[in-house]
Design an enzyme around this catalytic site. Structure first.
Site, short mmCIF file in Angstrom:
data_model
loop_
_atom_site.label_atom_id
_atom_site.label_comp_id
_atom_site.label_asym_id
_atom_site.label_seq_id
_atom_site.Cartn_x
_atom_site.Cartn_y
_atom_site.Cartn_z
N ASN B 427 101.30 42.73 50.89
CA ASN B 427 100.33 43.71 50.43
C ASN B 427 100.73 45.13 50.82
OD1 ASN B 427 98.12 45.17 49.68
ND2 ASN B 427 96.62 43.92 50.73
N ASP B 428 100.64 45.43 52.10
CA ASP B 428 100.91 46.80 52.53
C ASP B 428 102.32 47.26 52.16
OD1 ASP B 428 98.40 47.27 53.60
OD2 ASP B 428 98.93 46.36 55.51
N VAL B 429 103.29 46.33 52.20
CA VAL B 429 104.68 46.74 51.97
C VAL B 429 104.96 47.02 50.50
CG1 VAL B 429 105.53 45.52 53.99
CG2 VAL B 429 105.49 44.36 51.79
#
Lengths: 111, 500
Positions: B427-429
């Site tokens: 997600n964040d990456v």
């Protein structure tokens, strides 16, 4: 070894270590970390010496704990690193002629 | 005095360095690791011979038990548990160094000043490593809460404990009585400080914390080496310290966070605050269209770039049309259609893949796509997972060749040429908000530019913000197909859909 000699050894090893380890690819960072972790268990050497030198019974038992911790660290660390490293597989070894087969199927796919 | 012992110690140091040198390629790394291990074994024998301890049954017995435990652990542990195993072993090493320092301080003859200084340092660093690593391992094993645990006055208490530790350490260095009492006090303070340090670090910042603790365990070993005047130990500790430092710096850079912010739990506070308020972060584009218009992210018009493919290999067009033609199709069916038409596929794995233990299913999907003649690669973000290189190990375990695993810098400019990106539990990456959402923990972090690919299939559990707490505008983009749910199940559904 004298104190000055040890300090030189320390500085040199940090420098050499830094140079060598920055060349390790990200691919191998987990095994590298676990291998280095195993290497830090080399404190086992000091644990052996200190335990043998301890005279009081309480200290001796502390030493036994230290030897135990360090041995688990070294043996477990190196073995698990070995297990991990043996998993890494190359494309070339496992699947010969893959690129060729890919281009043909690519061509077949086109209507 | 330079004895035969010193001579052999130098040879072993060279051996260890040579072994590490071989660790920089997957082809030679197995040998390198074994060489380093043999050197440590030789170091043990050398030390026992030099100190005349070969007949000490207690030492042999203890080492035998330790080796057995280590062997069983190494043989039994699943690759998925690797982060917590490394954390635990690391703690044991640090603990051993701290215990050695206690032993030397507790000798009948009070050691000289340099030795006392080395002991204090080994005790402090080793103690912090021990408790800090065990807390970190607990978090990685999910026995302890993933979110940072911050007590009232946490920073103040940490500072007080640290000042106390330094004060007691100084007292041990000057010749005073009650040395053993002071040493015990220093031990307790070091252990408390380690807990205070690690408990307020969040789960996804663990790769950095583990690297740091790894470095500290090396430093502690080196100090213990000073205490017993052993050059081999000093050198090995120094190398490990450097290794941990490098990994720490790499990870900090990859996540665009400072070490201080991470170990003080600050990088997460902003995230929790914004998540708690339940409002989008100011200036945060939430919808896909606004992302396009706002400066910062340069998203090429996906629809236009659809049929202009790379390298002359025209990927069959019409993926979009096919998807549009049957709006009632389920996300998995649409995803399967996209994959069928794709030429180049990139899989982006994240910690969610590890959590769902979906790597075996990812491997099956990889095989299927390869059979279908697709070119499949994996794009791996440096901080994906819970330790440096975590994804590489999980994918190698399922025998995906390492040539297929690409780093962020190598693949990030190639996404425009990719037909379908399959995000598995990341997600964040892959959050494009990292380029635009100023004042969020994610801002400025280099991310995988998956939104530049022609189509994106997201196989995540849900669309909630990731660990950084910043909503992911990727989910709103029109060219993104969301297959929500357990990654392992989604992979299997996708596979059976492809077999139709």
């Amino acid at each position: 070894m004298g104190l000055v000699g040890l300090l030189i050894v320390f500085v040199l090893s940090v420098a050499v270590g830094y140079k060598l380890l920055s060349e390790v690819p990200v691919l191998l960072h987990t095994p590298l970390m676990s291998g280095m972790n195993a290497l830090s268990g080399i404190t086992l050497l000091s644990a052996l010496v200190a335990t043998a030198a301890a005279t009081a019974l309480g200290l001796r038992w502390l030493g036994v704990v230290a030897v135990l911790f360090a041995t688990v660290n070294v043996v477990g660390g190196f073995l698990v690193t070995d297990r991990m490293l043996r998993m890494f597989r190359s494309d070339r070894a496992g699947r010969p002629g893959k690129t060729a087969s890919m281009s043909t199927t690519e061509a077949e796919k086109r209507p | 005095m330079y004895s035969v012992f010193t001579f052999f110690a130098v040879i072993l140091i060279v051996g260890i360095v040579w072994g590490i040198r071989l660790m920089n390629s997957p082809r030679t790394a197995v040998r390198g690791n074994r060489i380093a291990a043999l050197c440590v074994l030789a170091g043990v024998v050398l030390t026992l011979v030099e100190k005349g301890l070969l007949t000490q049954g207690l030492l042999w017995g203890t080492m035998g038990v330790g080796a057995l435990i280590g062997w069983v652990i190494a043989a039994k542990v699943a690759m998925i548990q690797m982060p917590q195993l490394v954390g635990t072993l690391n703690g044991l090493g640090g603990g051993a160094s701290a215990l050695v320092a206690l032993l030397v301080l507790g000798q009948d003859t009070v050691p000289d000043f340099p030795s006392r200084l080395a002991c204090v340092a080994a005790l402090a660093v080793g103690g912090v490593t021990f408790s800090g690593s065990l807390v970190a391992a607990g978090k990685l094993a999910r026995w302890l809460p993933q979110l940072p645990v911050i007590m009232p006055g946490h920073a103040l208490w940490s500072s007080l404990v640290l000042v106390g530790l330094i004060g007691v350490g100084a007292l041990i260095c000057v010749p005073v009585s009650a040395l053993s009492m002071l040493a015990l006090l220093a031990t307790v303070l070091a252990l408390v400080f380690g807990v205070l340090l690690a408990i307020r670090v969040g789960g996804a910042d663990m790769p950095i914390t583990i690297s740091l603790l790894n470095s500290l365990s090396g430093v502690a070993g080196s100090f213990a080496g000073f205490a017993v005047r052993d050059p081999l130990l000093v050198a090995a500790g120094g190398i490990v310290g450097a290794a941990g430092l490098i990994l720490t710096v790499i990870m900090c850079r990859a996540s665009n966070r400072s070490l201080v912010a991470i170990i003080s739990g600050r990088s997460l506070l902003a995230a929790q605050r914004s998540a708690g308020q339940g409002v989008p972060v100011p200036s945060m584009p939430v919808t896909g269209s606004s992302v396009r218009r706002q400066g910062g992210v340069e998203v090429p018009p996906l629809a236009a770039g659809n049929d202009s493919s790379v390298g002359g290999v025209a990927a069959p067009v019409g993926s979009k049309e096919a998807a549009a033609a049957q709006p009632s199709a389920s996300p998995v069916e649409r995803a399967a259609d996209l994959l069928r038409d794709a030429g180049q596929v990139v899989v982006v794995p994240g910690y969610g893949m590890a959590l769902a233990e979906a790597q075996r299913d990812v491997r099956n999907l990889y095989d299927r796509l390869e059979e279908m003649g697709k070119q499949v690669r994996f794009a791996i973000h440096p901080v994906a997972g819970r330790m440096p290189g975590h994804m590489h190990v999980l994918l190698s375990e399922v025998e995906i060749p390492y040539e297929r695993l690409c780093e962020l810098d190598d693949i990030n400019d190639e996404f425009a040429a990719v037909d379908v990106v399959v995000v598995v539990g990341a997600n964040d990456v892959v959050n494009p908000a990292a380029n635009t959402a100023v004042n969020t923990p994610i801002y400025g972090m280099p991310v995988l530019k998956v939104e530049e690919a022609k189509r994106v299939v997201v196989c995540n559990q849900d669309t909630r913000p990731g660990y950084c707490g910043v909503p992911n505008p990727l989910y709103e983009l029109p060219d993104v197909v969301l297959c929500l749910g357990d990654a392992s199940e989604t992979m299997r559904e996708l596979l059976s859909e492809l077999d139709h």
